[in-house]
Motif scaffolding. Sequence first.
Motif, PDB file in Angstrom:
ATOM      1  N   ASP A 296       0.831  -1.205   0.000  1.00 17.45           N
ATOM      2  CA  ASP A 296       0.000   0.000   0.000  1.00 17.45           C
ATOM      3  C   ASP A 296       0.866   1.256   0.000  1.00 17.45           C
ATOM      4  OD1 ASP A 296      -2.615  -1.358   2.144  1.00 17.45           O
ATOM      5  OD2 ASP A 296      -2.245  -1.550  -0.010  1.00 17.45           O
ATOM      6  N   PRO A 297       0.304   2.400  -0.292  1.00 18.10           N
ATOM      7  CA  PRO A 297       1.092   3.653  -0.257  1.00 18.10           C
ATOM      8  C   PRO A 297       1.893   3.782   1.031  1.00 18.10           C
ATOM      9  CG  PRO A 297      -1.085   4.089  -1.120  1.00 18.10           C
ATOM     10  CD  PRO A 297      -1.073   2.649  -0.693  1.00 18.10           C
ATOM     11  N   VAL A 298       3.147   4.156   0.876  1.00 16.96           N
ATOM     12  CA  VAL A 298       4.068   4.216   2.009  1.00 16.96           C
ATOM     13  C   VAL A 298       3.656   5.318   2.979  1.00 16.96           C
ATOM     14  CG1 VAL A 298       6.458   4.609   2.700  1.00 16.96           C
ATOM     15  CG2 VAL A 298       5.954   3.296   0.629  1.00 16.96           C
ATOM     16  N   GLU A 299       3.587   4.965   4.252  1.00 16.53           N
ATOM     17  CA  GLU A 299       3.262   5.945   5.289  1.00 16.53           C
ATOM     18  C   GLU A 299       4.518   6.578   5.860  1.00 16.53           C
ATOM     19  OE1 GLU A 299       1.234   4.300   8.609  1.00 16.53           O
ATOM     20  OE2 GLU A 299       0.710   6.236   9.480  1.00 16.53           O
ATOM     21  N   THR A 300       5.517   5.766   6.151  1.00 16.53           N
ATOM     22  CA  THR A 300       6.791   6.276   6.679  1.00 16.53           C
ATOM     23  C   THR A 300       7.946   5.586   5.967  1.00 16.53           C
ATOM     24  OG1 THR A 300       6.875   4.620   8.457  1.00 16.53           O
ATOM     25  CG2 THR A 300       5.809   6.740   8.954  1.00 16.53           C
ATOM     26  N   ALA A 301       9.022   6.343   5.786  1.00 16.77           N
ATOM     27  CA  ALA A 301      10.255   5.806   5.202  1.00 16.77           C
ATOM     28  C   ALA A 301      11.415   6.237   6.101  1.00 16.77           C
ATOM     29  CB  ALA A 301      10.448   6.304   3.778  1.00 16.77           C
ATOM     30  N   GLU A 302      12.202   5.274   6.542  1.00 19.00           N
ATOM     31  CA  GLU A 302      13.301   5.546   7.471  1.00 19.00           C
ATOM     32  C   GLU A 302      14.590   4.930   6.950  1.00 19.00           C
ATOM     33  OE1 GLU A 302      10.232   4.853  11.246  1.00 19.00           O
ATOM     34  OE2 GLU A 302      12.087   3.667  11.038  1.00 19.00           O
ATOM     35  N   LEU A 303      15.691   5.592   7.249  1.00 22.21           N
ATOM     36  CA  LEU A 303      17.011   5.051   6.943  1.00 22.21           C
ATOM     37  C   LEU A 303      17.661   4.573   8.234  1.00 22.21           C
ATOM     38  CD1 LEU A 303      18.772   7.348   4.290  1.00 22.21           C
ATOM     39  CD2 LEU A 303      18.189   4.921   4.072  1.00 22.21           C
ATOM     40  N   HIS A 304      18.211   3.369   8.187  1.00 17.63           N
ATOM     41  CA  HIS A 304      18.912   2.797   9.338  1.00 17.63           C
ATOM     42  C   HIS A 304      20.327   2.423   8.898  1.00 17.63           C
ATOM     43  CE1 HIS A 304      15.462   2.315  12.165  1.00 17.63           C
ATOM     44  NE2 HIS A 304      14.791   2.409  11.028  1.00 17.63           N
ATOM     45  N   HIS A 305      21.306   3.001   9.583  1.00 16.75           N
ATOM     46  CA  HIS A 305      22.715   2.779   9.255  1.00 16.75           C
ATOM     47  C   HIS A 305      23.379   1.995  10.389  1.00 16.75           C
ATOM     48  CE1 HIS A 305      22.276   5.857   6.096  1.00 16.75           C
ATOM     49  NE2 HIS A 305      21.651   6.573   7.009  1.00 16.75           N
ATOM     50  N   PHE A 306      24.062   0.923  10.041  1.00 16.78           N
ATOM     51  CA  PHE A 306      24.798   0.110  11.005  1.00 16.78           C
ATOM     52  C   PHE A 306      26.293   0.227  10.695  1.00 16.78           C
ATOM     53  CE2 PHE A 306      20.577  -1.575  10.852  1.00 16.78           C
ATOM     54  CZ  PHE A 306      20.297  -2.039  12.126  1.00 16.78           C
ATOM     55  N   CYS A 307      27.111   0.321  11.735  1.00 19.03           N
ATOM     56  CA  CYS A 307      28.557   0.422  11.541  1.00 19.03           C
ATOM     57  C   CYS A 307      29.272  -0.465  12.554  1.00 19.03           C
ATOM     58  CB  CYS A 307      29.029   1.871  11.667  1.00 19.03           C
ATOM     59  SG  CYS A 307      28.582   2.695  13.215  1.00 19.03           S
ATOM     60  N   ASP A 308      30.454  -0.929  12.166  1.00 15.18           N
ATOM     61  CA  ASP A 308      31.233  -1.809  13.046  1.00 15.18           C
ATOM     62  C   ASP A 308      32.673  -1.827  12.557  1.00 15.18           C
ATOM     63  OD1 ASP A 308      31.771  -3.447  15.136  1.00 15.18           O
ATOM     64  OD2 ASP A 308      30.917  -5.269  14.270  1.00 15.18           O
ATOM     65  N   ALA A 309      33.575  -2.326  13.395  1.00 16.52           N
ATOM     66  CA  ALA A 309      35.000  -2.387  13.056  1.00 16.52           C
ATOM     67  C   ALA A 309      35.651  -3.550  13.774  1.00 16.52           C
ATOM     68  CB  ALA A 309      35.697  -1.074  13.416  1.00 16.52           C
ATOM     69  N   SER A 310      36.757  -4.015  13.201  1.00 14.93           N
ATOM     70  CA  SER A 310      37.581  -5.057  13.812  1.00 14.93           C
ATOM     71  C   SER A 310      39.036  -4.712  13.531  1.00 14.93           C
ATOM     72  CB  SER A 310      37.235  -6.438  13.251  1.00 14.93           C
ATOM     73  OG  SER A 310      37.627  -6.527  11.888  1.00 14.93           O
ATOM     74  N   GLU A 311      39.950  -5.577  13.952  1.00 10.01           N
ATOM     75  CA  GLU A 311      41.370  -5.318  13.730  1.00 10.01           C
ATOM     76  C   GLU A 311      41.737  -5.367  12.248  1.00 10.01           C
ATOM     77  OE1 GLU A 311      43.510  -8.110  16.041  1.00 10.01           O
ATOM     78  OE2 GLU A 311      43.067  -7.146  17.965  1.00 10.01           O
ATOM     79  N   SER A 312      40.926  -6.038  11.433  1.00 10.49           N
ATOM     80  CA  SER A 312      41.268  -6.209  10.020  1.00 10.49           C
ATOM     81  C   SER A 312      40.442  -5.342   9.078  1.00 10.49           C
ATOM     82  CB  SER A 312      41.097  -7.685   9.620  1.00 10.49           C
ATOM     83  OG  SER A 312      39.768  -8.118   9.880  1.00 10.49           O
ATOM     84  N   GLY A 313      39.379  -4.710   9.556  1.00 10.19           N
ATOM     85  CA  GLY A 313      38.558  -3.901   8.659  1.00 10.19           C
ATOM     86  C   GLY A 313      37.445  -3.182   9.393  1.00 10.19           C
ATOM     87  N   TYR A 314      36.739  -2.338   8.660  1.00  7.88           N
ATOM     88  CA  TYR A 314      35.582  -1.626   9.204  1.00  7.88           C
ATOM     89  C   TYR A 314      34.629  -1.319   8.058  1.00  7.88           C
ATOM     90  CZ  TYR A 314      37.786   2.644   7.368  1.00  7.88           C
ATOM     91  OH  TYR A 314      38.354   3.603   6.554  1.00  7.88           O
ATOM     92  N   GLY A 315      33.370  -1.057   8.404  1.00  8.44           N
ATOM     93  CA  GLY A 315      32.410  -0.797   7.346  1.00  8.44           C
ATOM     94  C   GLY A 315      31.064  -0.350   7.877  1.00  8.44           C
ATOM     95  N   THR A 316      30.147  -0.124   6.941  1.00  9.98           N
ATOM     96  CA  THR A 316      28.800   0.309   7.266  1.00  9.98           C
ATOM     97  C   THR A 316      27.834  -0.260   6.242  1.00  9.98           C
ATOM     98  OG1 THR A 316      27.393   2.260   7.614  1.00  9.98           O
ATOM     99  CG2 THR A 316      29.058   2.425   5.912  1.00  9.98           C
TER     100      THR A 316
END
Length: 328
Positions: free
Chosen positions: A85-105
Amino acid sequence: MTIRCRPATRRGILSTVSSVYDPLGLLSPFILKAKQLLQELCKSMYGWDHVIPQEFAKAWQRWVNELNMLHDFQVPRCMKPENFDPVETAELHHFCDASESGYGTVSYLRLSNHQGQIHICFIFGKARVAPLKQMTIPRLELTAATLAVKVDRMLKKELHLPLSDLTFWTDSTSVLKYIHNQTKRFHTFVSNRIAIIHDLSHTSQWRYVSSKVNPADDAARGLYVESFLRSKWLTGPEYLNREKRTWLKHTEGLKEIPANDPEVRKEITAVPKLGSDRPRGPEGSAGIKVRRRALAPPPGEGKKTEKGDRKPETLGDQTKRKQRTKGD
């Protein structure tokens, strides 16, 4: 997906990895494995055209074989499912994390309609290897958080959607304490990144997520294909499909930074000594060494001895006095 056969050298590996076109970061955890291998070869100082040793060759051959397994890999192109159905709400959710070898989102779009239906859609992902210069985990986690707010700025420009809410998730309580801090002063590395985070987001938008359900953990460590296809990287954590009131909240102690935190600048306060108008240094003065010298006697007066008697003038003293008198 067709991969050309290239020699097992640093140059050949870089050429193969660069040929994988993935602008949205759908395969970021898997590609990170090859980037980590390249970094290990760089640390070992192997030349661009030197054949890599057997231990690295096995890991590289495994990655190439699994890349061919993604020939039939597909994801839906439409962010909104059919019969939604027609969208009532739209939200952005960003997750981030890191370790000794890399990091990202990784970022997801959460849509809801009037019937209470919720749909989670993968939007964008990015994974990077950790810098060659060794860094602490809190600094890497903070770097991942900075990457998340930069991705958010980019997505808001490109999506052209009326977003009702933005949320940033991290499993690092140290980062949350740095972001919520209002009193402590940090060293340059931390203060610069905190300034970017405060400029591009609000402290109320940052929340805690358990490491077990954080999808950005895949971007921090990397995954081979078998684990990647079973991961929550493309679907997001399960709790996003539930109502917000069921989400766990972690707000205890977020504004309390330990006094021995290495990223906090030390505060030095000068306290005056009791019974003195100003602080005194080790020399008995106000912290300033003063050199004292005896004043020269007025002209015409002879030098005095230790007993206070005047010392007789010499011929030279008389001549100097006469010349001084004529000059006046």
